[in-house]
Scaffold this motif. Structure first.
Motif, PDB file in Angstrom:
ATOM      1  N   ARG A 180      -0.797   6.815   1.558  1.00 23.68           N
ATOM      2  CA  ARG A 180      -0.875   8.292   1.515  1.00 23.68           C
ATOM      3  C   ARG A 180      -2.326   8.702   1.297  1.00 23.68           C
ATOM      4  NH1 ARG A 180       3.984   7.455  -0.752  1.00 23.68           N
ATOM      5  NH2 ARG A 180       3.188   7.175  -2.854  1.00 23.68           N
ATOM      6  N   TYR A 182       2.058   1.653  -3.678  1.00 22.94           N
ATOM      7  CA  TYR A 182       1.038   2.130  -4.615  1.00 22.94           C
ATOM      8  C   TYR A 182       0.432   3.475  -4.213  1.00 22.94           C
ATOM      9  CZ  TYR A 182       1.244  -2.423  -6.799  1.00 22.94           C
ATOM     10  OH  TYR A 182       1.672  -3.541  -7.458  1.00 22.94           O
ATOM     11  N   GLY A 183       0.882   4.038  -3.116  1.00 18.07           N
ATOM     12  CA  GLY A 183       0.356   5.345  -2.694  1.00 18.07           C
ATOM     13  C   GLY A 183      -0.964   5.249  -1.955  1.00 18.07           C
ATOM     14  N   VAL A 184      -1.405   4.019  -1.665  1.00 15.84           N
ATOM     15  CA  VAL A 184      -2.695   3.858  -0.986  1.00 15.84           C
ATOM     16  C   VAL A 184      -2.620   4.371   0.463  1.00 15.84           C
ATOM     17  CG1 VAL A 184      -4.389   2.158  -0.197  1.00 15.84           C
ATOM     18  CG2 VAL A 184      -3.411   1.959  -2.461  1.00 15.84           C
ATOM     19  N   GLU A 236       0.829  -1.211   0.000  1.00 14.03           N
ATOM     20  CA  GLU A 236       0.000   0.000   0.000  1.00 14.03           C
ATOM     21  C   GLU A 236       0.862   1.258   0.000  1.00 14.03           C
ATOM     22  OE1 GLU A 236      -2.885  -0.250   3.133  1.00 14.03           O
ATOM     23  OE2 GLU A 236      -4.145  -1.613   1.984  1.00 14.03           O
TER      24      GLU A 236
END
Lengths: 310, 376
Positions: free
Chosen positions: B217, B213-215, B210
């Protein structure tokens, strides 16, 4: 009314000053473009405006209140579309929307209802039940955008939302963003695509090396270079010394000079034909002279001494 | 609270979308429990502690019935004629059994073999028949002494039976507790090992992915606090752990015939707290280690030695004292202590509460550190 105000934001990472004294504001129904090359400080600026990073100095006001006085309240007003496609690939488009809607504070039923509306608005209703991993790049970008819209944010921060997608998909997203602004949403839009900033944004801030170098409408920025007149001289300019040419610097501003090209803007309201005559009389061998309307790239060139596309 | 639940439920849903993960969640622990239990089975007790006998009681008077009851008290399972196939031996009580005893004549009870019945069961039955005969003869003598030679009555004999024996043998293991063996070792051992391993790996790997993938953030820019995010992540992992625990307990109880003891609530409490500890450790590793490619290796490096050290692979009773000490520096050791106490040694919550308390402290520490170190 300004929904977002950034005042003299400053952020350092060790010795590097990523954002330096940046100030701007975004009003209701306005698309404000933050234009700059990669590494200019756009994402750091967005990260500070949405609370991912705390500024070392300066402040962010959301709907008139300091962000950090009530971060959760500010986040309820905000919608953020990150640069990366931050989705769950294994979940369907609808499941992604509903999940992010729940986190934005919607009840399950409301989240379902809003997901249906957003899927329709983004023309993705027919693929709603498919896992995101089966979507094209453009469809992923649209869902990525949709995930920030579930709670109807009054202020939307878009961090390069069209990176890496085809022109048709880009057009669709830009059209959708225009529609949001028309309905009153304040939008901060970062991009390094000149065309996007030129055609989409009402006001543009040009940022490079962490500094906001200029801001205004497209026309205002173009005027910085001398209104509608920009002259491009091509030829052997290796030994050219404009500062020694008689009266040249009083009449023209040099935007860029290389061995084969000189870009100059006329100072003040002047007759283009007269300008051309003066340029052709210069003590250099000119093979071609072009008169053109200044673009944002020219503005960037004047401000930084290099092309935005470099 | 609601966002934490949403995060937890979403993580659980994501886990079940990866079909391959089910192998590690369910198939591997069950397989390992079976094979490990088979490999470390001890000498154990007799195959059947209450061997079955078929008794043909031709005596209609009270002593025939009294003899039957005494056989039952001595640990024989008397089967009906319809279940005669289960019996390992047969006994026939003659019709004149009561009459001959009352006449002070010897009475012969016929003891017959059954084709195919093993010698072990037969020996056990013979021993118990002998004990029943000693008991009945003893009671007859005692009754005669107490009544100055009067013929025995059913009430008199049953009154003697109800009385506490003046001499009793209380046998127990000398010095140390019995050693858990077979499935009694492999079920809790694999439960503790796989819950730790799966929750650590899945928790840490999910957070690392996560982050990539920038999830994470994206999660952090929603109107939820950092504490809510951590709580959601830990909650999702606990749910996952509970699924694994439920499946293993059901398999252990119904397929492997492990007696889970009489303290199921305490057992479930122990496992729930342990799942919380493992979940917090997973979130902690995911928070501290940002290099996604190192996460799984690191979790394996941490969880397998903890499993071995804590007594998941072999009973702690066989290891040197300093290893026992080391075992109690890791949560697996305390979890195994509590589980053995509740499953094998028959101790209740009172006996396990110390270990449960230490596990709780492990959970608090891991959760606090994970929250402190969390990086998006």
């Amino acid at each position: 009314m300004a929904l977002l105000k950034a005042r003299e934001l400053l952020k350092r990472f060790g010795e590097i000053c990523a954002v330096n004294q940046v100030s701007f504001e975004v009003r209701e129904g306005e698309i404000y473009g933050l234009l700059g090359p990669n590494g200019a400080g756009k994402t750091t600026t967005i990260s500070m405006t949405c609370g991912l990073l705390k500024p070392d100095a300066g402040e962010v006001l959301v709907a008139g209140k300091n962000f950090w006085s009530d971060p959760q309240g500010a986040r309820r007003i905000l919608g953020v579309v990150p640069q990366e496609v931050a989705l769950y690939d294994e979940l369907t488009g609808r499941e992604n929307l509903e999940f992010w809607g729940r986190l934005a504070g919607l009840a399950p039923k409301e989240s379902r209802q809003r997901a249906t509306e957003v899927l329709e608005a983004l023309s993705l209703a027919d693929r709603a039940q498919d896992p995101v991993k089966t979507y094209s790049g453009g469809m992923k970008r649209r869902i990525n955008l949709g995930c920030a819209l579930l709670h109807r944010p009054r202020l939307l921060l878009l961090d390069e939302p069209t990176v890496g997608i085809d022109p048709q998909a880009r057009m669709n997203i830009l059209e959708f963003v225009r529609g949001l602004a028309t309905s009153g949403t304040a939008i901060l839009y970062t991009t390094h695509y000149l065309e996007e900033a030129e055609t989409l944004c009402q006001r543009i801030g040009i940022i490079d090396h962490g500094r906001l170098l200029a801001e205004g409408t497209l026309t205002e920025l173009q005027r910085r270079l001398g209104g509608d007149q920009l002259f491009v001289l091509e030829g052997d300019l290796q030994n050219a010394t404009p500062e020694q040419w008689p009266d040249f610097l009083e009449r023209f501003r040099v935007i860029q000079k290389s061995e084969h090209q000189l870009v100059a803007a006329a100072i003040g309201e002047r007759d283009p034909a007269a300008c051309l005559k003066q340029l052709l009389a210069l003590p250099v061998r000119v093979e071609n002279v072009t008169l053109k309307r200044p673009s944002l790239n020219d503005v960037f060139l004047q401000l930084t001494g290099r092309q935005l596309r470099e | 609270m609601k966002p934490a639940l949403a995060i937890g439920h979403n993580d659980l849903r994501l886990f079940f979308r990866h079909r391959a993960s089910l192998v590690w969640l369910l198939a591997m622990p069950v397989a390992f429990t079976y094979f490990m239990g088979f490999a470390v089975r001890g000498p154990g007790g007799p195959a059947s502690p209450r061997p079955a006998v078929f008794i043909e009681n031709q005596d209609q008077a009270f002593l025939g019935k009294y003899f039957l009851d005494t056989l039952g008290e001595q640990g024989l399972r008397i089967v009906a004629a319809t279940n005669r196939a289960e019996a390992k031996r047969g006994i026939r009580i003659p019709a004149d059994f009561t009459q001959r005893v009352l006449n002070k004549q010897s009475a012969n009870v016929a003891f017959s073999t059954v084709d195919g019945a093993g010698d072990e069961a037969a020996a056990l039955i013979e021993l118990r028949v002998l004990r029943a005969l000693v008991a009945i003869n003893g009671n007859l003598v005692e009754h005669a002494l107490a009544t100055s030679g009067q013929p025995p009555t059913e009430e008199g004999l049953r009154a003697l039976n109800a009385r506490e024996n003046p001499v009793q043998l209380d046998s127990r293991f000398a010095g140390r507790k019995p050693m858990p063996v077979g499935f009694n070792l492999s079920l809790p051992g694999n439960l503790v090992m796989y819950v730790l391993m799966n929750l650590m790996i899945f928790g840490a790997a999910t957070i690392a992915a996560e982050r990539r993938y920038g999830v994470l953030r994206r999660l952090m820019i929603h109107p939820i606090s950092r504490g809510t995010l951590i709580a959601g992540k830990v909650y999702g992992l606990i749910l996952l752990g509970l699924v694994q625990i439920a499946v293993l307990l059901l398999v252990g109880h119904f397929l492997l015939r492990v007696n889970l003891g009489d303290h199921l609530p305490a057992l479930l409490l122990t496992l729930a707290i342990y799942a919380w500890v493992a979940a917090s450790l997973g979130v902690l590793v995911g928070s501290v280690v940002t290099a996604e490619e190192k996460v799984i290796g690191l979790c394996l490096l941490a969880s397998l030695p903890m499993a071995a050290l804590g007594g998941c692979w072999w009973p702690l009773e066989i290891v040197p004292d300093f290893v026992k000490l080391l075992a109690h520096l890791v949560p697996t050791g305390w979890a195994m202590d509590a589980l053995h106490q509740l499953i094998t040694f028959g101790g209740g919550f009172a006996k396990a509460k110390g270990a449960i308390g230490v596990l709780f402290l492990f959970g608090l520490a891991a959760n606090f550190t994970a929250a402190k170190c969390f990086r998006w």
